[in-house]
Design a protein around this motif. Structure first.
Motif, short mmCIF file in Angstrom:
data_model
loop_
_atom_site.label_atom_id
_atom_site.label_comp_id
_atom_site.label_asym_id
_atom_site.label_seq_id
_atom_site.Cartn_x
_atom_site.Cartn_y
_atom_site.Cartn_z
N ARG A 270 0.81 -1.53 -0.15
CA ARG A 270 -0.11 0.12 0.11
C ARG A 270 0.95 1.14 -0.01
NH1 ARG A 270 -1.89 1.60 5.82
NH2 ARG A 270 -1.11 3.68 4.83
N ASP A 271 0.26 2.29 -0.57
CA ASP A 271 0.93 3.67 -0.34
C ASP A 271 0.95 4.14 1.21
OD1 ASP A 271 1.11 3.64 -2.98
OD2 ASP A 271 -0.68 4.86 -3.36
N ASN A 272 1.73 5.23 1.37
CA ASN A 272 1.75 6.00 2.71
C ASN A 272 1.82 7.32 2.59
OD1 ASN A 272 2.08 3.61 5.32
ND2 ASN A 272 3.34 2.78 3.44
N GLN A 273 0.80 7.98 3.26
CA GLN A 273 0.88 9.48 3.21
C GLN A 273 1.79 10.01 3.93
OE1 GLN A 273 -1.30 10.83 0.84
NE2 GLN A 273 -1.58 8.47 0.53
N LEU A 274 2.53 11.03 3.28
CA LEU A 274 3.81 11.92 4.08
C LEU A 274 3.23 13.20 4.10
CD1 LEU A 274 7.01 10.25 2.84
CD2 LEU A 274 5.63 9.49 4.67
N ILE A 275 3.81 14.05 5.26
CA ILE A 275 3.26 15.64 5.40
C ILE A 275 4.48 16.33 6.12
CG2 ILE A 275 1.97 15.34 7.46
CD1 ILE A 275 0.06 17.30 6.73
N GLY A 276 4.61 17.33 5.90
CA GLY A 276 5.67 18.51 6.39
C GLY A 276 5.29 19.75 6.29
N TYR A 277 5.99 20.66 6.94
CA TYR A 277 5.84 21.96 7.11
C TYR A 277 7.04 22.69 6.60
CZ TYR A 277 5.48 26.77 8.98
OH TYR A 277 5.35 28.11 9.35
N GLY A 278 6.82 23.66 5.79
CA GLY A 278 8.37 24.16 5.24
C GLY A 278 7.97 25.67 4.93
N LEU A 279 9.19 26.25 4.38
CA LEU A 279 9.21 27.68 3.68
C LEU A 279 9.36 27.53 2.23
CD1 LEU A 279 11.16 29.53 6.41
CD2 LEU A 279 8.55 29.66 6.07
N VAL A 280 8.94 28.25 1.46
CA VAL A 280 9.30 28.63 0.02
C VAL A 280 9.71 30.20 -0.07
CG1 VAL A 280 7.98 28.99 -2.35
CG2 VAL A 280 7.49 26.94 -1.01
N VAL A 281 10.70 30.04 -0.77
CA VAL A 281 11.34 31.32 -0.74
C VAL A 281 11.60 31.95 -2.23
CG1 VAL A 281 12.56 31.16 1.51
CG2 VAL A 281 13.76 30.35 -0.71
N GLY A 282 12.13 33.09 -2.54
CA GLY A 282 12.30 33.53 -3.90
C GLY A 282 11.07 34.01 -4.19
N LEU A 283 10.15 34.32 -3.78
CA LEU A 283 9.12 34.74 -4.44
C LEU A 283 9.08 36.27 -4.65
CD1 LEU A 283 6.31 33.07 -2.08
CD2 LEU A 283 7.15 32.22 -4.07
N ASN A 284 8.44 36.87 -5.61
CA ASN A 284 8.45 38.35 -6.08
C ASN A 284 7.46 39.17 -5.51
OD1 ASN A 284 9.20 40.57 -7.49
ND2 ASN A 284 8.11 39.97 -9.26
N LYS A 285 7.68 39.36 -4.19
CA LYS A 285 6.65 39.92 -3.34
C LYS A 285 5.21 39.53 -3.25
CE LYS A 285 9.34 44.46 -3.76
NZ LYS A 285 9.27 45.99 -4.11
N THR A 286 5.04 38.22 -3.54
CA THR A 286 3.74 37.56 -3.50
C THR A 286 3.81 36.66 -2.40
OG1 THR A 286 4.50 35.83 -4.89
CG2 THR A 286 3.66 37.73 -5.88
N GLY A 287 4.59 36.66 -1.43
CA GLY A 287 4.57 35.86 -0.17
C GLY A 287 3.67 36.13 0.83
#
Length: 354
Positions: free
Chosen positions: A32-49
């Motif tokens: 079977r599949d197993n679900q994974l989850i995490g919390y993180g940051l996305v950087v490099g946005l053009n003032k749309t963060g």
């Protein structure tokens, strides 16, 4: 032979089905599949963060910088080039260390877009709290989701193909097993017995026992490894009985239905639309204000945009959907009418709402 109809708007196409392979309608329990989850940051946005109202984003940035020996008060952070995200992925069965899997990145705060951003290294955990993969990479917008589903057509969700590296495996020793269990994707006593009989005939012994409408227990025959047995057994075909089903996606207004799903006598009023189907010989009709559409297959358009449809055979879901479309009914109206017909017992098919 099965024929299918798609409404959303409506498209008809044929599907020929003579049988089904066992591997197509069953899963091996434990594989079977197993679900994974995490919390993180996305950087490099053009003032749309995220803006300064997303306090958790500012705190996360401060924590990350502190781990790099840079101490900064979250209140002093004004950057709009960073967004806090949840990262999800599916760990497939038998995934090994070093394998890559796709991840889906979804904004948590008030970011306007993740386009052009880069996800920083994010641990992905299973339900047991252990880290099974690490995700990092450039976010793409408008791709498909991590499980092969619909298009991510909004800028606050994106995908990183092959963006996670498997760090820990889910142990499952299938090779040394002498027994295995199959689970039907759709419960059916008839199909469970068909699989049992097909396997027993093929291997000339009692290698399969159906224990309920979904479960078939297997005993590995002599001279086979479990992998060889499951591989060969999965390729065997049976006469597969599928219960009629109508699939409805309320978000997109899409309806998928077998063309030959019949509708029992019923009368329904939905707003200014009236549907009448009875056991008498005259044509069933659907009317809207001063328009009337007979339910059927061939159509003639008369003056005044008055559509008349001649009917042959029983009234079906496909006939009704076509007639409602001719009257200008919206997908939402069509979905609501079909749900009502199901509740009234006029449609004998499973109604699956997405």
């Amino acid at each position: 032979m099965k024929r299918w109809m798609v409404v959303g708007w409506i498209l008809l196409f044929p599907l020929f089905l003579e049988g089904a392979k066992i591997k197509e309608i069953c899963n091996v329990i434990g594989v079977r599949d197993n679900q994974l989850i995490g919390y993180g940051l996305v950087v490099g946005l053009n003032k749309t963060g995220d803006g300064t109202t997303s306090k958790f984003t500012l705190q996360t940035i401060a924590n990350m910088l502190q781990s790099m020996n840079i101490k900064l008060d979250p209140k002093d952070i004004k950057s709009k080039n960073v967004a806090a995200v949840m990262v999800t992925a599916t760990l497939p069965p038998f995934a090994r260390q070093g394998d890559r899997i796709d991840v889906v990145v979804s904004s948590m705060g008030d970011a306007k877009s993740l386009e052009g951003g880069t996800l920083l290294m994010t641990p992905l955990k299973g339900v047991d709290g252990r880290i099974y993969a690490l995700a990092q990479g450039s976010v793409t917008i408008g791709g498909r989701n991590g499980r092969g589903g619909g298009t991510l057509n909004h800028a606050t969700a994106g995908r990183i193909p092959g963006g996670a590296l498997v760090e820990q495996e889910v142990a499952f020793d299938l090779y040394s097993q002498n027994r295995a269990t199959l689970s039907l994707k759709e419960a059916s006593f008839q199909n469970a017995i068909a699989i049992q009989n097909r396997l027993n005939r093929h291997y000339r012994g009692r290698v399969a026992v159906a224990v309920d409408a979904r479960t078939i227990r297997l005993q590995k025959p002599a001279g086979f490894s479990m992998i060889e047995f499951l591989a060969e057994a999965g390729e065997l075909s049976i006469d597969y009985t599928r219960k009629p089903r109508i699939v409805i996606d309320e978000r997109t207004g899409t309806i998928v239905s077998g063309v030959d799903i019949e509708v029992e006598p019923v009368m329904i009023t939905h707003g200014d639309i009236v549907i009448k189907i009875d056991e008498r010989k005259e044509l069933p009709t659907i009317s809207k204000k001063n328009e009337a559409v007979n339910i059927g297959k061939s159509t003639q358009v008369q003056p005044g945009n008055h559509a008349v449809v001649t009917r042959k055979g029983a009234t079906t879901v496909a006939n009704i959907a076509r007639a409602l479309k001719k009257l200008g009914a919206s997908p939402k109206d069509i979905i609501s009418i079909l749900e009502t017909m199901k509740d009234a017992g006029a449609i004998h098919a499973d109604l699956h709402i997405l």
